[in-house]
Scaffold this motif. Structure first.
Motif, short mmCIF file in Angstrom:
data_model
loop_
_atom_site.label_atom_id
_atom_site.label_comp_id
_atom_site.label_asym_id
_atom_site.label_seq_id
_atom_site.Cartn_x
_atom_site.Cartn_y
_atom_site.Cartn_z
N ASP A 80 75.73 45.97 34.53
CA ASP A 80 74.84 44.87 34.16
C ASP A 80 73.50 45.39 33.67
OD1 ASP A 80 76.74 43.01 34.83
OD2 ASP A 80 76.01 42.77 36.89
N LEU A 81 73.12 46.57 34.12
CA LEU A 81 71.84 47.15 33.72
C LEU A 81 71.78 47.33 32.20
CD1 LEU A 81 69.14 48.31 34.64
CD2 LEU A 81 70.28 50.53 34.86
N VAL A 82 72.91 47.63 31.58
CA VAL A 82 72.95 47.81 30.12
C VAL A 82 72.50 46.52 29.43
CG1 VAL A 82 74.46 48.20 28.14
CG2 VAL A 82 74.71 49.59 30.19
N LEU A 83 73.02 45.40 29.89
CA LEU A 83 72.65 44.11 29.29
C LEU A 83 71.19 43.79 29.54
CD1 LEU A 83 73.87 41.74 27.74
CD2 LEU A 83 74.32 40.65 29.93
N TYR A 84 70.70 44.04 30.75
CA TYR A 84 69.32 43.74 31.09
C TYR A 84 68.33 44.61 30.32
CZ TYR A 84 71.33 41.19 35.01
OH TYR A 84 72.06 40.32 35.78
N LEU A 85 68.71 45.81 29.97
CA LEU A 85 67.83 46.68 29.19
C LEU A 85 67.99 46.46 27.68
CD1 LEU A 85 68.22 50.07 31.10
CD2 LEU A 85 66.25 48.53 31.13
N ALA A 86 69.22 46.21 27.24
CA ALA A 86 69.49 46.15 25.80
C ALA A 86 68.88 44.92 25.13
CB ALA A 86 70.99 46.20 25.55
N VAL A 87 68.92 43.77 25.79
CA VAL A 87 68.41 42.55 25.15
C VAL A 87 66.91 42.64 24.86
CG1 VAL A 87 68.07 40.07 25.46
CG2 VAL A 87 70.28 41.09 26.00
N PRO A 88 66.05 43.02 25.84
CA PRO A 88 64.63 43.15 25.50
C PRO A 88 64.35 44.26 24.48
CG PRO A 88 64.93 43.20 27.89
CD PRO A 88 66.28 43.19 27.26
N LEU A 89 65.14 45.34 24.55
CA LEU A 89 64.94 46.41 23.57
C LEU A 89 65.32 45.96 22.16
CD1 LEU A 89 66.22 49.52 25.55
CD2 LEU A 89 63.89 49.09 24.77
N LEU A 110 65.11 42.81 21.04
CA LEU A 110 64.01 41.94 20.60
C LEU A 110 62.80 42.76 20.16
CD1 LEU A 110 64.27 39.12 23.28
CD2 LEU A 110 64.98 39.03 20.89
N ALA A 111 62.48 43.81 20.91
CA ALA A 111 61.36 44.67 20.54
C ALA A 111 61.65 45.40 19.23
CB ALA A 111 61.07 45.67 21.66
N THR A 112 62.89 45.77 19.00
CA THR A 112 63.26 46.45 17.76
C THR A 112 63.11 45.53 16.56
OG1 THR A 112 64.80 47.86 18.96
CG2 THR A 112 65.09 47.72 16.59
N VAL A 113 63.48 44.27 16.72
CA VAL A 113 63.35 43.30 15.62
C VAL A 113 61.88 43.08 15.29
CG1 VAL A 113 63.72 40.90 14.95
CG2 VAL A 113 65.55 42.17 16.04
N VAL A 114 61.05 42.95 16.32
CA VAL A 114 59.63 42.68 16.09
C VAL A 114 58.88 43.93 15.64
CG1 VAL A 114 57.49 41.92 17.20
CG2 VAL A 114 59.64 40.76 17.70
N ALA A 123 61.55 51.53 20.55
CA ALA A 123 62.52 50.57 21.08
C ALA A 123 63.90 50.73 20.42
CB ALA A 123 62.02 49.14 20.90
N ALA A 124 63.94 51.00 19.13
CA ALA A 124 65.23 51.15 18.44
C ALA A 124 66.00 52.35 18.98
CB ALA A 124 65.02 51.30 16.94
N THR A 125 65.32 53.45 19.19
CA THR A 125 65.96 54.64 19.74
C THR A 125 66.46 54.38 21.15
OG1 THR A 125 64.52 56.02 18.39
CG2 THR A 125 65.64 57.08 20.22
N LEU A 126 65.65 53.72 21.95
CA LEU A 126 66.06 53.41 23.32
C LEU A 126 67.24 52.44 23.34
CD1 LEU A 126 62.61 53.12 25.12
CD2 LEU A 126 64.27 54.98 25.26
N PHE A 127 67.24 51.48 22.42
CA PHE A 127 68.37 50.55 22.32
C PHE A 127 69.66 51.30 22.03
CE2 PHE A 127 71.16 47.93 19.67
CZ PHE A 127 71.41 46.89 20.54
N LEU A 128 69.65 52.18 21.03
CA LEU A 128 70.83 52.96 20.70
C LEU A 128 71.28 53.81 21.89
CD1 LEU A 128 69.80 54.17 17.13
CD2 LEU A 128 71.34 52.30 17.70
N PHE A 129 70.32 54.39 22.59
CA PHE A 129 70.62 55.23 23.75
C PHE A 129 71.25 54.42 24.88
CE2 PHE A 129 69.22 57.21 27.76
CZ PHE A 129 69.88 58.43 27.65
N VAL A 130 70.70 53.24 25.17
CA VAL A 130 71.22 52.41 26.27
C VAL A 130 72.65 51.97 25.99
CG1 VAL A 130 70.96 50.14 27.36
CG2 VAL A 130 69.01 51.65 27.18
N ILE A 131 72.92 51.49 24.79
CA ILE A 131 74.28 51.03 24.44
C ILE A 131 75.26 52.19 24.50
CG2 ILE A 131 75.73 50.03 22.63
CD1 ILE A 131 73.92 47.98 23.91
N THR A 132 74.89 53.32 23.93
CA THR A 132 75.78 54.47 23.92
C THR A 132 76.03 55.00 25.33
OG1 THR A 132 74.95 55.06 21.73
CG2 THR A 132 76.12 56.78 22.94
N LEU A 133 74.98 55.11 26.12
CA LEU A 133 75.12 55.60 27.49
C LEU A 133 75.97 54.64 28.33
CD1 LEU A 133 74.25 57.93 29.30
CD2 LEU A 133 72.34 56.52 30.04
#
Length: 182
Positions: free
Chosen positions: A48-57, A59-63, A69-79
């Protein structure tokens, strides 16, 4: 500057943005959503932590596509995928990889521009060919990995490193990059 003034300024910049900037941010949002949803609907149990981290990341990547944030998003999904996914290759793996590559490329394009920039759509031409090659490599690599998954091939690490090097070189040359910056 108060919060309402910041929101007003942000909305004014959004209204002044060109279609290319808005398209890049929409592509980030759509591909990022696909990268979040595909692992979530798989039969294996994703943390569940993946979902809780990925959604805000996301949104931050879009803004703010030029932030970390984009790098962290890719890292969270891949990990998240690497930690819980089964070792078998399914259709969701290349599709998620393609979504992550799309997020990466769209964020790289959007990070070059301020949100209020006026960009002619022809500026996207430089990104079409490398983007298409990168997206087509995901299912190709998945198919190749599925074919040799249980094969005990001597030197498979060298084959993998050579394939990654060839892919990187191809994308570099297709993007029109040069070694000298004169």
């Amino acid at each position: 500057m108060t919060a309402d003034e910041k929101i007003t300024q942000w909305l004014a910049e959004l209204r002044a943005a060109s279609r290319a900037v808005l398209l890049a941010r929409f592509v980030i949002a759509a591909a990022g959503t696909a990268a979040i949803v595909l692992p979530t609907v798989q039969p294996w149990d994703q943390m569940d932590l993946v979902l809780y981290l990925a959604v805000p990341l996301l949104l931050a990547t879009v803004v703010l596509p030029d932030s970390v944030a984009a790098t962290l998003f890719l890292f969270v999904i891949t990990l998240g995928w690497l930690m819980r996914a089964p070792t078998t290759i399914t259709w969701a793996l290349p599709v998620t990889a393609m979504a992550l590559a799309t997020v990466h490329l769209a964020a790289a394009f959007a990070a070059q521009l301020p949100s209020y920039a006026r960009v002619h759509p022809t500026a996207l031409r430089r990104w079409w060919l490398p983007g298409t090659i990168a997206l087509l490599l995901a299912p190709t690599a998945s198919a190749a990995a599925a074919l040799i998954q249980h094969a005990n091939i001597t030197g498979s690490l060298l084959v993998t490193v050579a394939a990654i090097s060839l892919t990187t070189t191809t994308l570099w040359l297709v993007a029109g990059q040069r070694l000298n910056r004169d």
